[in-house]
Design a protein around this motif. Structure first.
Motif, PDB file in Angstrom:
ATOM      1  N   SER A 142      -0.583  11.987   8.623  1.00  0.00           N
ATOM      2  CA  SER A 142       0.489  12.540   7.791  1.00  0.00           C
ATOM      3  C   SER A 142       1.675  11.590   7.713  1.00  0.00           C
ATOM      4  CB  SER A 142       0.936  13.902   8.330  1.00  0.00           C
ATOM      5  OG  SER A 142       1.535  13.781   9.612  1.00  0.00           O
ATOM      6  N   ARG A 143       1.945  10.836   8.791  1.00  0.00           N
ATOM      7  CA  ARG A 143       3.032   9.859   8.759  1.00  0.00           C
ATOM      8  C   ARG A 143       2.699   8.733   7.780  1.00  0.00           C
ATOM      9  NH1 ARG A 143       5.703  13.326  10.480  1.00  0.00           N
ATOM     10  NH2 ARG A 143       6.551  13.552  12.591  1.00  0.00           N
ATOM     11  N   MET A 144       1.452   8.284   7.776  1.00  0.00           N
ATOM     12  CA  MET A 144       1.040   7.249   6.841  1.00  0.00           C
ATOM     13  C   MET A 144       0.958   7.763   5.413  1.00  0.00           C
ATOM     14  SD  MET A 144       0.746   4.466   8.544  1.00  0.00           S
ATOM     15  CE  MET A 144      -0.486   3.243   8.168  1.00  0.00           C
ATOM     16  N   SER A 145       0.956   9.081   5.257  1.00  0.00           N
ATOM     17  CA  SER A 145       0.969   9.676   3.914  1.00  0.00           C
ATOM     18  C   SER A 145       2.369   9.697   3.322  1.00  0.00           C
ATOM     19  CB  SER A 145       0.407  11.107   3.969  1.00  0.00           C
ATOM     20  OG  SER A 145      -0.922  11.115   4.439  1.00  0.00           O
ATOM     21  N   GLU A 146       3.368   9.376   4.132  1.00  0.00           N
ATOM     22  CA  GLU A 146       4.754   9.363   3.674  1.00  0.00           C
ATOM     23  C   GLU A 146       5.342   7.958   3.727  1.00  0.00           C
ATOM     24  OE1 GLU A 146       6.459  11.937   6.566  1.00  0.00           O
ATOM     25  OE2 GLU A 146       5.683  13.778   5.653  1.00  0.00           O
ATOM     26  N   THR A 147       4.468   6.953   3.833  1.00  0.00           N
ATOM     27  CA  THR A 147       4.916   5.584   4.091  1.00  0.00           C
ATOM     28  C   THR A 147       4.358   4.619   3.056  1.00  0.00           C
ATOM     29  OG1 THR A 147       4.955   6.051   6.472  1.00  0.00           O
ATOM     30  CG2 THR A 147       4.992   3.746   5.823  1.00  0.00           C
ATOM     31  N   ILE A 148       5.163   3.617   2.702  1.00  0.00           N
ATOM     32  CA  ILE A 148       4.714   2.506   1.871  1.00  0.00           C
ATOM     33  C   ILE A 148       4.726   1.265   2.759  1.00  0.00           C
ATOM     34  CG2 ILE A 148       5.129   1.169  -0.223  1.00  0.00           C
ATOM     35  CD1 ILE A 148       6.945   3.628  -1.084  1.00  0.00           C
ATOM     36  N   VAL A 149       3.569   0.686   2.970  1.00  0.00           N
ATOM     37  CA  VAL A 149       3.423  -0.440   3.876  1.00  0.00           C
ATOM     38  C   VAL A 149       3.352  -1.740   3.076  1.00  0.00           C
ATOM     39  CG1 VAL A 149       1.999  -1.540   5.636  1.00  0.00           C
ATOM     40  CG2 VAL A 149       2.242   0.956   5.610  1.00  0.00           C
ATOM     41  N   THR A 150       4.200  -2.689   3.431  1.00  0.00           N
ATOM     42  CA  THR A 150       4.106  -4.048   2.908  1.00  0.00           C
ATOM     43  C   THR A 150       3.627  -4.931   4.048  1.00  0.00           C
ATOM     44  OG1 THR A 150       5.936  -3.668   1.368  1.00  0.00           O
ATOM     45  CG2 THR A 150       5.345  -5.953   1.812  1.00  0.00           C
ATOM     46  N   LEU A 151       2.394  -5.419   3.924  1.00  0.00           N
ATOM     47  CA  LEU A 151       1.775  -6.204   4.989  1.00  0.00           C
ATOM     48  C   LEU A 151       1.607  -7.646   4.529  1.00  0.00           C
ATOM     49  CD1 LEU A 151       0.308  -6.268   7.774  1.00  0.00           C
ATOM     50  CD2 LEU A 151      -1.803  -5.767   6.526  1.00  0.00           C
ATOM     51  N   VAL A 152       2.073  -8.578   5.352  1.00  0.00           N
ATOM     52  CA  VAL A 152       1.932 -10.011   5.066  1.00  0.00           C
ATOM     53  C   VAL A 152       0.929 -10.596   6.049  1.00  0.00           C
ATOM     54  CG1 VAL A 152       3.112 -12.218   4.822  1.00  0.00           C
ATOM     55  CG2 VAL A 152       4.328 -10.097   4.288  1.00  0.00           C
ATOM     56  N   THR A 153      -0.082 -11.281   5.511  1.00  0.00           N
ATOM     57  CA  THR A 153      -1.083 -11.931   6.341  1.00  0.00           C
ATOM     58  C   THR A 153      -1.213 -13.402   5.944  1.00  0.00           C
ATOM     59  OG1 THR A 153      -2.925 -11.435   4.831  1.00  0.00           O
ATOM     60  CG2 THR A 153      -2.391  -9.782   6.504  1.00  0.00           C
ATOM     61  N   GLY A 158       6.854   7.116  13.320  1.00  0.00           N
ATOM     62  CA  GLY A 158       6.471   6.462  12.069  1.00  0.00           C
ATOM     63  C   GLY A 158       5.030   5.983  12.079  1.00  0.00           C
ATOM     64  N   VAL A 159       4.794   4.731  11.693  1.00  0.00           N
ATOM     65  CA  VAL A 159       3.437   4.200  11.572  1.00  0.00           C
ATOM     66  C   VAL A 159       2.757   4.028  12.922  1.00  0.00           C
ATOM     67  CG1 VAL A 159       3.859   3.032   9.386  1.00  0.00           C
ATOM     68  CG2 VAL A 159       4.355   1.840  11.521  1.00  0.00           C
ATOM     69  N   PHE A 160       3.492   4.168  14.034  1.00  0.00           N
ATOM     70  CA  PHE A 160       2.894   4.049  15.356  1.00  0.00           C
ATOM     71  C   PHE A 160       2.597   5.405  15.979  1.00  0.00           C
ATOM     72  CE2 PHE A 160       5.440   0.093  15.004  1.00  0.00           C
ATOM     73  CZ  PHE A 160       4.382  -0.809  15.033  1.00  0.00           C
ATOM     74  N   ALA A 161       2.698   6.475  15.205  1.00  0.00           N
ATOM     75  CA  ALA A 161       2.514   7.820  15.739  1.00  0.00           C
ATOM     76  C   ALA A 161       1.057   8.253  15.762  1.00  0.00           C
ATOM     77  CB  ALA A 161       3.340   8.823  14.920  1.00  0.00           C
ATOM     78  N   ASP A 162       0.131   7.397  15.255  1.00  0.00           N
ATOM     79  CA  ASP A 162      -1.290   7.756  15.173  1.00  0.00           C
ATOM     80  C   ASP A 162      -1.472   9.090  14.469  1.00  0.00           C
ATOM     81  OD1 ASP A 162      -2.245   5.463  16.470  1.00  0.00           O
ATOM     82  OD2 ASP A 162      -1.886   6.345  18.448  1.00  0.00           O
ATOM     83  N   ASP A 163      -0.780   9.258  13.369  1.00  0.00           N
ATOM     84  CA  ASP A 163      -0.768  10.508  12.616  1.00  0.00           C
ATOM     85  C   ASP A 163      -0.960  10.169  11.139  1.00  0.00           C
ATOM     86  OD1 ASP A 163      -0.243  12.894  11.352  1.00  0.00           O
ATOM     87  OD2 ASP A 163       1.517  13.377  12.564  1.00  0.00           O
ATOM     88  N   LEU A 192       0.843  -1.189   0.000  1.00  0.00           N
ATOM     89  CA  LEU A 192       0.000   0.000   0.000  1.00  0.00           C
ATOM     90  C   LEU A 192       0.878   1.239   0.000  1.00  0.00           C
ATOM     91  CD1 LEU A 192      -1.439  -1.931   2.694  1.00  0.00           C
ATOM     92  CD2 LEU A 192      -3.259  -0.839   1.412  1.00  0.00           C
ATOM     93  N   GLU A 193       0.777   2.031  -1.044  1.00  0.00           N
ATOM     94  CA  GLU A 193       1.577   3.248  -1.172  1.00  0.00           C
ATOM     95  C   GLU A 193       0.844   4.438  -0.570  1.00  0.00           C
ATOM     96  OE1 GLU A 193       3.529   6.128  -4.641  1.00  0.00           O
ATOM     97  OE2 GLU A 193       2.214   4.451  -5.187  1.00  0.00           O
ATOM     98  N   ARG A 194       1.470   5.094   0.396  1.00  0.00           N
ATOM     99  CA  ARG A 194       0.948   6.302   1.033  1.00  0.00           C
ATOM    100  C   ARG A 194      -0.524   6.157   1.428  1.00  0.00           C
ATOM    101  NH1 ARG A 194       4.454  10.845  -0.124  1.00  0.00           N
ATOM    102  NH2 ARG A 194       6.011  10.352  -1.705  1.00  0.00           N
ATOM    103  N   PRO A 195      -0.876   5.161   2.237  1.00  0.00           N
ATOM    104  CA  PRO A 195      -2.294   4.940   2.570  1.00  0.00           C
ATOM    105  C   PRO A 195      -2.950   6.114   3.268  1.00  0.00           C
ATOM    106  CG  PRO A 195      -0.862   3.655   4.005  1.00  0.00           C
ATOM    107  CD  PRO A 195       0.009   4.203   2.911  1.00  0.00           C
ATOM    108  N   GLY A 196      -2.175   6.962   3.924  1.00  0.00           N
ATOM    109  CA  GLY A 196      -2.757   8.125   4.585  1.00  0.00           C
ATOM    110  C   GLY A 196      -3.381   9.116   3.633  1.00  0.00           C
ATOM    111  N   LEU A 197      -3.058   9.030   2.346  1.00  0.00           N
ATOM    112  CA  LEU A 197      -3.604   9.962   1.365  1.00  0.00           C
ATOM    113  C   LEU A 197      -4.931   9.498   0.785  1.00  0.00           C
ATOM    114  CD1 LEU A 197      -0.406  10.972  -0.680  1.00  0.00           C
ATOM    115  CD2 LEU A 197      -1.531  12.245   1.160  1.00  0.00           C
ATOM    116  N   TRP A 198      -5.242   8.197   0.873  1.00  0.00           N
ATOM    117  CA  TRP A 198      -6.430   7.727   0.176  1.00  0.00           C
ATOM    118  C   TRP A 198      -7.316   6.771   0.967  1.00  0.00           C
ATOM    119  CZ3 TRP A 198      -6.325   2.410  -0.582  1.00  0.00           C
ATOM    120  CH2 TRP A 198      -5.060   1.798  -0.533  1.00  0.00           C
ATOM    121  N   MET A 199      -6.829   6.217   2.055  1.00  0.00           N
ATOM    122  CA  MET A 199      -7.666   5.327   2.848  1.00  0.00           C
ATOM    123  C   MET A 199      -8.652   6.123   3.707  1.00  0.00           C
ATOM    124  SD  MET A 199      -5.513   2.090   4.350  1.00  0.00           S
ATOM    125  CE  MET A 199      -5.524   0.533   3.451  1.00  0.00           C
ATOM    126  N   THR A 200      -9.812   5.527   3.976  1.00  0.00           N
ATOM    127  CA  THR A 200     -10.749   6.123   4.911  1.00  0.00           C
ATOM    128  C   THR A 200     -10.219   5.978   6.330  1.00  0.00           C
ATOM    129  OG1 THR A 200     -12.008   4.078   5.246  1.00  0.00           O
ATOM    130  CG2 THR A 200     -12.661   5.485   3.376  1.00  0.00           C
TER     131      THR A 200
END
Length: 318
Positions: free
Chosen positions: A71-82, A64-69, A29-37
């Protein structure tokens, strides 16, 4: 995988899903803070914390991703394995840092925080977490070299980065350190140390590329002793870290390198399992195809303005 790419074809941000073996699913997921609900972002954050909780107290991580912000997720690319049932087992939070350099800014991909559930560490996920996202972005960037950064005290990670990327500095058998290495490191330490949880009171040893007293900016619980730090199978990297870093004080090494064609060749031939090559190349092909198709979709969309250019529907006089 194909469906996920096609359904997000109009989005400028990557959202790719593919299988890993028989038991895991990988989502990038690229920059999820910009487009996720808000709800989607909260679910993603919960998945990341669930993985972190298997290795340490995630509540004490505040960067980073634990900052509850958002804007931080808008600058992050998340690779999640489930797992197939949706249980999160690993992630990589790769940060995009825009570094102010002359004559123009440069985007640097920071390898960021990687966490793996201890029960999944034998599942062969390292090539997914450290290289897959970089490979897809290199493809989308039309095979132009991309600068990578890494901040760590873990010998296994130092060795992995040294072997995977090109022109890496520092490492035990380094290429020549260039002025670009120095300038990028200076700018990153001046402008982006919050990305990797390094406090303002940490010092940067420019000669050795070592950050001293690094664990004071939100990453405190990631500090490891020498005995606890995962070692590389090649003792060369273990010796390098033991000599360069003070583990009692909490030092990190900052490495800079490039993802380029030689690095991609090494990644595909050394890191990616043969059984996964086809899927990886298919993902890269669809990412490249999406890059080609997206401008055509934008051009044919009469509701979308193009800076000072306007469609006939907007202006009424063409």
């Amino acid at each position: 995988m194909i469906r996920s790419i096609l359904t997000s074809l109009r989005s400028p941000h990557m959202d790719v899903t593919l299988r890993h073996g028989r038991g895991h699913v990988v989502r990038i997921l690229e920059r999820p803070g910009l487009w996720m609900t808000d709800a989607q972002l909260a679910r993603l954050g919960a998945d990341l914390r669930a993985v972190a909780a298997t290795t340490l107290d995630a509540g004490s991580l505040t960067y980073g991703v634990f900052a509850d912000d958002r804007s931080r997720m808008s600058e992050t690319i998340v690779t999640l394995v489930t797992t197939r049932d949706g249980t999160p087992v690993a992630f990589n939070a790769l940060a995009v840092m825009t570094v102010e350099t002359q004559p123009m800014p440069v985007d640097v991909l920071h390898l960021g925080l990687v966490m793996v559930d201890p029960d999944a560490r034998s599942a062969g996920l390292s090539w997914v977490l450290y290289g897959l996202t970089c490979f897809l972005f290199f493809t989308r960037n039309q095979f132009r070299p991309i600068w990578m950064s890494n901040v760590t005290q873990v010998p296994a990670v130092v060795g992995m980065v040294s072997q995977m990327f090109s022109d890496v500095w520092p490492q035990p058998e380094p290429d020549r350190r260039t002025l670009t290495h120095v300038m990028l490191a200076r700018r990153i330490m001046d402008q982006h140390r919050h990305v990797f949880g390094v406090g303002e009171d940490a010092d940067f040893d420019e000669d050795r590329f070592v950050i001293t007293n690094a664990y004071t900016g939100g990453s405190d619980d990631l500090k490891k002793t020498w005995e606890a730090a995962p070692k590389h199978r090649d003792a060369l990297y273990n010796d390098f870290c033991r000599e360069a870093l003070d583990y009692d004080r909490g030092d990190d090494v900052i490495q800079l390198g490039r993802m380029d064609l030689p690095a991609i060749r090494r990644y595909l031939t050394r890191e990616v399992p043969r059984t996964a090559i086809f899927g990886v190349l298919m993902a890269a092909g669809f990412v490249a195809l999406r890059r080609l198709i997206l401008p055509v979709l934008y051009w044919s969309d009469t509701t979308r303005p193009f800076s000072i250019l306007r469609t006939a529907k907007d202006t009424g006089d063409v």
